[in-house]
Scaffold this active site. Structure first.
Site, PDB file in Angstrom:
ATOM      1  N   ALA A  61       0.549  -1.245  -0.031  1.00  0.00           N
ATOM      2  CA  ALA A  61      -0.006   0.097  -0.017  1.00  0.00           C
ATOM      3  C   ALA A  61       0.768   1.366   0.087  1.00  0.00           C
ATOM      4  CB  ALA A  61      -0.929   0.011   1.204  1.00  0.00           C
ATOM      5  N   ASN A 153      -3.175 -14.141  13.726  1.00  0.00           N
ATOM      6  CA  ASN A 153      -4.609 -14.148  13.465  1.00  0.00           C
ATOM      7  C   ASN A 153      -4.720 -15.148  12.127  1.00  0.00           C
ATOM      8  OD1 ASN A 153      -5.573 -12.453  15.703  1.00  0.00           O
ATOM      9  ND2 ASN A 153      -5.259 -10.644  14.402  1.00  0.00           N
ATOM     10  N   HIS A 164      -2.458 -15.281   2.932  1.00  0.00           N
ATOM     11  CA  HIS A 164      -0.900 -15.595   2.918  1.00  0.00           C
ATOM     12  C   HIS A 164      -0.491 -15.898   4.293  1.00  0.00           C
ATOM     13  CE1 HIS A 164       2.917 -15.252   0.642  1.00  0.00           C
ATOM     14  NE2 HIS A 164       3.499 -15.508   1.957  1.00  0.00           N
ATOM     15  N   HIS A 166       1.119 -15.689   7.853  1.00  0.00           N
ATOM     16  CA  HIS A 166       1.926 -14.485   8.317  1.00  0.00           C
ATOM     17  C   HIS A 166       1.433 -14.466   9.932  1.00  0.00           C
ATOM     18  CE1 HIS A 166      -1.851 -12.225   7.528  1.00  0.00           C
ATOM     19  NE2 HIS A 166      -1.387 -11.303   8.270  1.00  0.00           N
ATOM     20  N   GLN A 168       2.103 -11.348  13.237  1.00  0.00           N
ATOM     21  CA  GLN A 168       2.364  -9.989  13.569  1.00  0.00           C
ATOM     22  C   GLN A 168       3.127  -9.815  14.893  1.00  0.00           C
ATOM     23  OE1 GLN A 168      -0.524  -7.151  13.014  1.00  0.00           O
ATOM     24  NE2 GLN A 168      -2.066  -8.486  12.296  1.00  0.00           N
ATOM     25  N   HIS A 281       3.441 -15.895  25.191  1.00  0.00           N
ATOM     26  CA  HIS A 281       3.746 -15.133  26.519  1.00  0.00           C
ATOM     27  C   HIS A 281       5.090 -15.572  27.299  1.00  0.00           C
ATOM     28  CE1 HIS A 281      -0.271 -13.528  27.410  1.00  0.00           C
ATOM     29  NE2 HIS A 281      -0.056 -12.977  26.330  1.00  0.00           N
ATOM     30  N   HIS A 301      -0.513 -19.516  23.610  1.00  0.00           N
ATOM     31  CA  HIS A 301      -1.897 -19.712  23.867  1.00  0.00           C
ATOM     32  C   HIS A 301      -2.675 -19.944  22.394  1.00  0.00           C
ATOM     33  CE1 HIS A 301      -2.552 -18.774  28.094  1.00  0.00           C
ATOM     34  NE2 HIS A 301      -1.592 -17.683  27.872  1.00  0.00           N
TER      35      HIS A 301
HETATM   36  O1  LIG Z   1      -3.684  -5.756  11.698  1.00  0.00           O
HETATM   37  P1  LIG Z   1      -4.954  -6.560  10.954  1.00  0.00           P
HETATM   38  O2  LIG Z   1      -4.470  -8.006  10.791  1.00  0.00           O
HETATM   39  O3  LIG Z   1      -5.502  -5.976   9.655  1.00  0.00           O
HETATM   40  O4  LIG Z   1      -6.089  -6.442  11.866  1.00  0.00           O
HETATM   41  C1  LIG Z   1      -6.464  -7.556  12.728  1.00  0.00           C
HETATM   42  O5  LIG Z   1      -5.682  -7.689  14.028  1.00  0.00           O
HETATM   43  C2  LIG Z   1      -5.477  -6.761  15.030  1.00  0.00           C
HETATM   44  C3  LIG Z   1      -4.605  -7.111  16.013  1.00  0.00           C
HETATM   45  O6  LIG Z   1      -5.272  -8.170  16.814  1.00  0.00           O
HETATM   46  C4  LIG Z   1      -7.078  -6.094  15.173  1.00  0.00           C
HETATM   47  O7  LIG Z   1      -7.036  -4.957  15.874  1.00  0.00           O
HETATM   48  C5  LIG Z   1      -7.959  -5.982  14.194  1.00  0.00           C
HETATM   49  O8  LIG Z   1      -9.246  -5.650  14.611  1.00  0.00           O
HETATM   50  C6  LIG Z   1      -7.813  -7.302  13.097  1.00  0.00           C
HETATM   51  O9  LIG Z   1      -8.685  -6.899  12.132  1.00  0.00           O
END
Ligand SMILES: O=P(O)(O)O[C@H]1O[C@H](CO)[C@@H](O)[C@H](O)[C@H]1O
Ligand SMILES: O=P(O)(O)O[C@H]1O[C@H](CO)[C@@H](O)[C@H](O)[C@H]1O
Lengths: 351, 351
Positions: A61, A153, A164, A166, A168, A281, A301
């Site tokens: 982006a 997530n 993809h 990944h 964070q 953690h 977790h």
């Molecule tokens: O940063 P992303 O993957 O776009 O966003 C996702 O993870 C974040 C961290 O848990 C959350 O705050 C967002 O609501 C979710 O959509």
């Protein structure tokens, strides 16, 4: 008998890591479900998509071009919730209107150059590479920040907006609520019982076996006694380890093994790419590196939302938000179900 | 200036009711959304559906027949998470494996005989009837149980499996986590400052005005300074009131008025029947009725999941579950948006 008592009637269980209770109402699985059904996860993802900002060589982006990576790939989040230089908001000092500066950094790590794989489908040496990079990020960001949160997530159901593979990493100049609470609980337990809470717990579960999902010589994955999400698991090293950076080469290999096995079982449960949020953690970092953190024990977790099928999740809503978390099957039932699933991934079995 | 600081950069805010912090990253609304979209709420619901177990005169799962009610209707949940007679699970007494008996009762209350209305579309005297019944249930169940949780899950997005307007009431022989935490925080505040936390807060917000959404002479609805959900609100009486049972006739009328106005604004925000979970918190009951609970102040929490539109919700996932809740617009921005919406419901305007 006791088994009957807990599967046919509700009871409370104590979560010593959060100092809270969970309501276990196993008899509730009997009710029919007429509520919302989710879209099952997309099964046909192209290996490379020219419009996907996470693929090798593509433009993101902000105009930056990804390297032509062939393993993991780390970059700074283009829309970070935490920036290094945010100004102090200047609290008005009234006890009901307190604010504080928040500073940090948000990174993204791609696990693999291909969009159509996930951790359980990656080779063990590729998962090992992810683990080494996790440790590297905690090492690097931990010199400056007291908390480095690694989390994944997975799946659209968990707010993940890109298929993809990944995760964070958000590092912050403050200890967030959850680790702060966990720190308090582990510290108090250590003070009272003279042993780290989760080290004692791992030993107990390894003996009891009823909540173990998978294990190897260095690691244990259990549905914790106090699990709130239906198929929640807790991943623990057997040896006392404070941080992911402290894992030996052998323990990292063992972790790659147990992660692949646990996540394969997750995928096999409903024969879909199983959605979840997971995270690590460990003892805090930054200035905490110099303190005694023996009460801490490294763990991950896994919080998966699904309850009944690939499309029916557990809604943590009204009662759970306002009063207390409630689950609809016992942790032992969940562990048994996962334990009995094959260790070969349904996708590789099909081929 | 200060406004710029908080809308362009992240900061932390303190929640004195839960002793936690929320990360406010208002600049994050700029990022594009490529993730999951929800199905918008069903707009055409039949007034009467012969297969809907909540409609007057219909037969429920357990064979019971609903009365031909023409106002509210209360019955016991056919699949209760809490039953009055559950046996003691018998803890093994190890501090990491603690369990406790949980006993209680779960009721359902239909708000209206018609399936195609919701609280904001009901007449004021009909909403008043709901409020009187809420008070009646707390009165009745509160003689026996220390906690009576009234809550409404509205919309399929919030796990509600039936469009007929209704709420639930779960009474328990234990004080659940959330009220227990709120009790501790309010008690400590009262001890330190000599005034109930939320009474002081209501007065401050009524003066400041920037977070007020709607108000009348007895009530105030604000987006709290520490809100986590994008359009979360807190509904407070201006007078010091411990429990819903203590509301005067005038205050109940004022409550019906402010509920209708708040919920109309919610529906008008994205021109849909706005999903949320809501619930009441007041001083504990049962044996607590005899104690001094002056630190308590009655209030309702509204937790709506939507963030960007009728179909894009806020995902409280990885970072939120593992570390700390994070929001993408400031409470002041949310309050302003709601405050500026018309007080006439988009559905009645259309006609
Ligand atoms: O940063 P992303 O993957 O776009 O966003 C996702 O993870 C974040 C961290 O848990 C959350 O705050 C967002 O609501 C979710 O959509
Ligand atoms: O009892 P219901 O409305 O069927 O169920 C709903 O509310 C309950 C209480 O918040 C939750 O435990 C369920 O997950 C949710 O689907």
């Amino acid at each position: 008998d006791k088994g009957d008592k807990v599967t046919k009637h509700q009871h409370l269980r104590y979560n010593p890591l959060r100092d809270t209770w969970v309501l276990v109402s196993a008899h509730r699985m009997k009710r029919p479900w007429a509520g919302q059904v989710e879209k099952p996860p997309e099964e046909h993802i192209p290996r490379y998509d020219p419009r996907n900002p996470l693929c090798p060589g593509n433009t993101r982006a902000n105009g930056e071009v990804n390297s032509d990576y062939d393993s993991t790939f780390i970059f700074e989040n283009d829309f970070p919730a935490l920036q290094p230089d945010a100004p102090d908001p200047g609290s008005d000092q009234h006890p009901l209107f307190q604010s504080k500066a928040a500073r940090g950094i948000c990174k993204v790590m791609c696990f693999h150059p291909w969009s159509d794989v996930t951790l359980p489908l990656m080779k063990k040496h590729e998962v090992l590479k992810v683990i080494d990079k996790w440790a590297g990020l905690v090492e690097e960001l931990g010199t400056k920040y007291p908390w480095v949160q690694i989390f994944e997530n997975k799946g659209a159901m968990m707010g993940c907006s890109n298929p993809h593979p990944h995760c964070q990493v958000w590092a912050s100049n403050f200890l967030p609520n959850e680790p702060a609470l966990s720190d308090r609980c582990q510290r108090a337990y250590y003070k009272k019982h003279g042993e780290p809470l989760l080290l004692q717990y791992a030993r107990q579960e390894a003996e009891k076996k009823e909540r173990v999902v998978v294990e190897n010589s260095d690691w244990l994955a259990v549905v914790p006694y106090w699990a709130t999400w239906p198929y929640q698991t807790l991943l623990l090293p057997r040896r006392h380890v404070l941080r992911i950076t402290d894992l030996t080469t052998g323990e990292r290999e063992g972790l790659a093994d147990i992660m692949k096995r646990l996540l394969t079982k997750y995928d096999n449960l409903f024969e879909i790419s199983f959605p979840y949020s997971m995270g690590w953690h460990g003892a805090p970092t930054g200035t905490h590196l110099k303190e005694d953190n023996s009460h801490w024990h490294l763990h991950a977790h896994y919080y998966p939302p699904l309850l009944r099928s690939a499309t029916v999740k557990k809604f943590m809503v009204g009662y759970e938000m306002l009063a207390q978390e409630q689950r609809d099957l016992t942790p032992e039932q969940a562990a048994e179900k996962l334990r009995n699933l094959p260790e070969e991934h349904y996708k590789t079995r099909e081929n």
